[in-house]
Design a protein around this motif. Structure first.
Motif, PDB file in Angstrom:
ATOM      1  N   ASN A  46      33.373  45.276  26.982  1.00  0.00           N
ATOM      2  CA  ASN A  46      33.642  44.734  28.324  1.00  0.00           C
ATOM      3  C   ASN A  46      34.163  45.823  29.261  1.00  0.00           C
ATOM      4  O   ASN A  46      33.926  45.780  30.464  1.00  0.00           O
ATOM      5  N   TYR A  49      31.056  47.723  30.241  1.00  0.00           N
ATOM      6  CA  TYR A  49      30.202  46.946  31.141  1.00  0.00           C
ATOM      7  C   TYR A  49      30.853  46.678  32.489  1.00  0.00           C
ATOM      8  O   TYR A  49      30.278  46.023  33.342  1.00  0.00           O
ATOM      9  N   GLY A  50      32.061  47.173  32.692  1.00  0.00           N
ATOM     10  CA  GLY A  50      32.714  47.015  33.988  1.00  0.00           C
ATOM     11  C   GLY A  50      33.475  45.724  34.169  1.00  0.00           C
ATOM     12  O   GLY A  50      33.998  45.457  35.264  1.00  0.00           O
ATOM     13  N   LEU A  51      33.559  44.901  33.122  1.00  0.00           N
ATOM     14  CA  LEU A  51      34.313  43.655  33.240  1.00  0.00           C
ATOM     15  C   LEU A  51      35.816  43.899  33.186  1.00  0.00           C
ATOM     16  O   LEU A  51      36.600  43.144  33.772  1.00  0.00           O
ATOM     17  N   PHE A  68      33.007  52.237  36.675  1.00  0.00           N
ATOM     18  CA  PHE A  68      32.328  50.976  36.940  1.00  0.00           C
ATOM     19  C   PHE A  68      33.344  49.962  37.473  1.00  0.00           C
ATOM     20  O   PHE A  68      34.246  49.537  36.755  1.00  0.00           O
ATOM     21  N   GLY A  70      32.495  47.015  38.344  1.00  0.00           N
ATOM     22  CA  GLY A  70      32.034  45.709  37.902  1.00  0.00           C
ATOM     23  C   GLY A  70      30.714  45.846  37.177  1.00  0.00           C
ATOM     24  O   GLY A  70      30.142  46.937  37.090  1.00  0.00           O
ATOM     25  N   PRO A  71      30.185  44.731  36.653  1.00  0.00           N
ATOM     26  CA  PRO A  71      28.919  44.781  35.925  1.00  0.00           C
ATOM     27  C   PRO A  71      27.756  45.316  36.753  1.00  0.00           C
ATOM     28  O   PRO A  71      26.838  45.933  36.210  1.00  0.00           O
ATOM     29  N   ALA A  74      27.583  48.966  36.279  1.00  0.00           N
ATOM     30  CA  ALA A  74      27.108  49.306  34.940  1.00  0.00           C
ATOM     31  C   ALA A  74      25.593  49.111  34.838  1.00  0.00           C
ATOM     32  O   ALA A  74      24.877  49.959  34.278  1.00  0.00           O
ATOM     33  N   MET A  75      25.094  48.002  35.393  1.00  0.00           N
ATOM     34  CA  MET A  75      23.651  47.752  35.351  1.00  0.00           C
ATOM     35  C   MET A  75      22.892  48.811  36.139  1.00  0.00           C
ATOM     36  O   MET A  75      21.834  49.283  35.718  1.00  0.00           O
ATOM     37  N   MET A  81      23.974  44.133  28.944  1.00  0.00           N
ATOM     38  CA  MET A  81      24.795  43.512  27.906  1.00  0.00           C
ATOM     39  C   MET A  81      24.344  42.083  27.664  1.00  0.00           C
ATOM     40  O   MET A  81      24.107  41.320  28.602  1.00  0.00           O
ATOM     41  N   HIS A  83      25.851  38.881  25.984  1.00  0.00           N
ATOM     42  CA  HIS A  83      27.134  38.360  25.526  1.00  0.00           C
ATOM     43  C   HIS A  83      26.938  37.369  24.379  1.00  0.00           C
ATOM     44  O   HIS A  83      25.878  36.749  24.225  1.00  0.00           O
TER      45      HIS A  83
END
Length: 514
Positions: A46, A49-51, A68, A70-71, A74-75, A81, A83
């Motif tokens: 997480n 992935y920027g969470l 990052f 946020g997600p 990352a994308m 990702m 989950h």
């Protein structure tokens, strides 16, 4: 694309979930992240992935430090990702779910403001064919099996051109057949140059597909291993002690019948037969397993035993009482414990605390309540005792159940259902999502209930678990029990049960009755 994590640390108050973790993932590599439930694997991903934002450390892609927020960041950097709990809209089609978040307009007439659905469907078909995912673009997600829903999540990442794909406990909700399909998909992605971070605690799967293995225990990297390592070596490294991978139990000494199922038929909402004239009995002091590929009536039959489904025909008796039309609360009151296969939907109230979930079916009974109020002190002490006994990894019994890892959520359900004297224990997929150390403990508790005189009905899609635990096995296929066999670990017996699970009944297996 080469991914590096250097010194990643993430804290939640006094809890250090990740403690200076280093990880390197090369292009075209399947890198397994192995560890117990609550070891910090998902937290680390997480962060990637920027969470979550790391408290210390850095993320590098091809040698360049990245941040990052946020997600989306990352994308954009090529990280996707999948989950453990899917992020899909059930009432949307596959194509609509894949377009969600980066919708493109135009459509066949080039009209602005209209979604280009044709392009979305074409993308799904193209990528699905390229990687052998076999996903129907126009199907509603809610109508798809769990394994196909997972493929939709993978497609979402691939459409966004992911070069590193994170799979977080991807087999936790899959049948053995779906798991094998996923292994093939992972191998195909690897051959195309995609790097995969495979988060799991299942030793067989790690040894089958991983190129490298990093083991995390209590937030720290404790070692690396090769896929050639034995299951015992991996289990010991993961748990920090020797683990018995075989189930120890003495022969059963069955007593009187506790459960009698006679000619039960169940219809679904559309009137289709899901359980077709099933009959069996289970005695106190024995474990009776219902084996079969998921979707052959085991779920509906199990729910009928506890009053969540109504039989259209037939009769069910538990501990001498006819429960065919009895309420769930009254059935549980007979001394029945029930561990459902879907812990999040049926086993827990995710917004309730760990302590509250421990007494969901006991809160109105002494000593948990008085005449007018709940005894919060007793509920707290009970929860603290069970958290220690079942090794539930949580920083506070006051935290919501939704904050726990999947395996620890399962332990809460097991602790609640095994915390009172039982005449019958019904356990559906009891070790789904659990690591090897937790599985060892759960298996011991199930056998202990049997040895204390309870009848146990086990529903599991893990054939090794069925063979290791069961004293008798009923194999379900298309709503019927098509054969019964004695339990055991003979490899030939496993093959024969597998044939029954596929509906092949040409020869009677060893010890089978019809």
């Amino acid at each position: 694309m080469k991914l590096e994590l250097r010194g990643i640390t993430k804290r939640f108050g006094a809890l250090t979930a990740n403690d200076h973790i280093d990880l390197v993932v090369e292009p075209g590599e399947i890198h397994a992240l192995l560890g117990e439930n609550g070891a910090g694997k998902s937290t680390l991903m997480n962060v990637l992935y920027g969470l979550y934002q790391p408290d210390e450390g850095e993320i590098l892609i091809d040698g360049q430090p990245m941040t990052f927020a946020g997600p989306g960041d990352a994308m954009a950097a090529g990280i996707g990702m999948v989950h453990q709990h899917f992020m899909l809209i059930p009432v949307f089609t596959v194509a609509e779910n894949i377009e969600l978040g980066h919708e493109r307009t135009g459509g066949p007439l080039g009209l602005l403001g209209f979604l280009d659905r044709r392009r979305a469907r074409r993308e799904v078909r193209d990528i699905s064919q390229r990687y052998g995912l076999d996903v129907p673009a126009d199907a509603l997600v809610q109508d798809l099996p769990v394994g196909v829903q997972q493929r939709v999540e993978i497609l979402k990442a691939l459409v966004r051109d992911a070069k590193v794909l994170i799979l977080d406990e991807p087999t936790a909700v899959l049948t053995p057949q779906e798991t094998d399909d996923l292994m093939e998909i992972m191998t195909s992605l690897k051959q195309s140059g995609t790097a995969i971070v495979f988060i799991t605690h299942k030793l067989r799967e790690v040894r089958a597909v991983a190129d490298k293995i990093t083991v995390i225990r209590r937030g720290k990297v404790v070692g690396t291993a090769s896929p050639d390592s034995t299951p015992a070596e991996l289990a010991s490294l993961m748990v920090g002690r020797p683990v018995k991978l075989n189930i120890d139990k003495r022969p059963a000494t069955p007593g009187d019948d506790v459960v009698e199922v006679d000619g039960v038929r169940i219809l679904d909402e559309a009137g289709a037969v899901t359980v077709d004239g099933v009959s069996f009995s289970v005695r106190g002091g024995e474990i009776y397993a219902l084996a079969g590929v998921q979707g052959n009536g085991q779920t509906e039959l199990t729910e009928a035993l506890v009053g969540l489904e109504r039989a259209d025909a037939g009769r069910i008796r538990i501990a001498g009482a006819d429960v065919t039309r009895m309420s769930t609360d009254d059935i549980l009151g007979l001394g029945v414990g029930y561990v459902p296969e879907d812990r999040m939907h049926d086993g827990l109230v995710s917004s309730f605390s760990v302590a509250e979930n421990m007494v969901l079916d006991l809160y109105d009974q002494q000593p948990y309540s008085g005449r007018l109020n709940l005894d919060l002190g007793h509920i707290r002490r009970h929860a603290e005792q069970k958290v220690e006994e079942f090794d539930v990894r949580t920083s506070s019994i006051g935290h919501a159940a939704s904050t726990l890892s999947g395996g620890n959520q399962q332990k809460v359900v097991l602790a609640r259902e095994m915390s009172r004297p039982l005449k019958l224990l019904i356990v559906a997929q009891p070790t789904r999502g659990l690591d090897v150390g937790s599985m060892e403990f759960v298996h011991q508790r199930i056998v202990a209930e049997r040895d204390n005189g309870a009848a146990v009905i086990l529903i599991s899609s893990e054939l090794d678990e069925v063979l290791g635990l069961a004293d008798r096995i009923g194999v379900m296929y298309r709503g019927k029990i098509i054969g019964e066999v004695a339990g055991g670990t003979d490899p030939a017996l496993a093959e024969e049960i597998g044939m029954l699970m596929a509906g092949q009944t040409g020869e009677t297996p060893t010890g089978a009755t019809r």
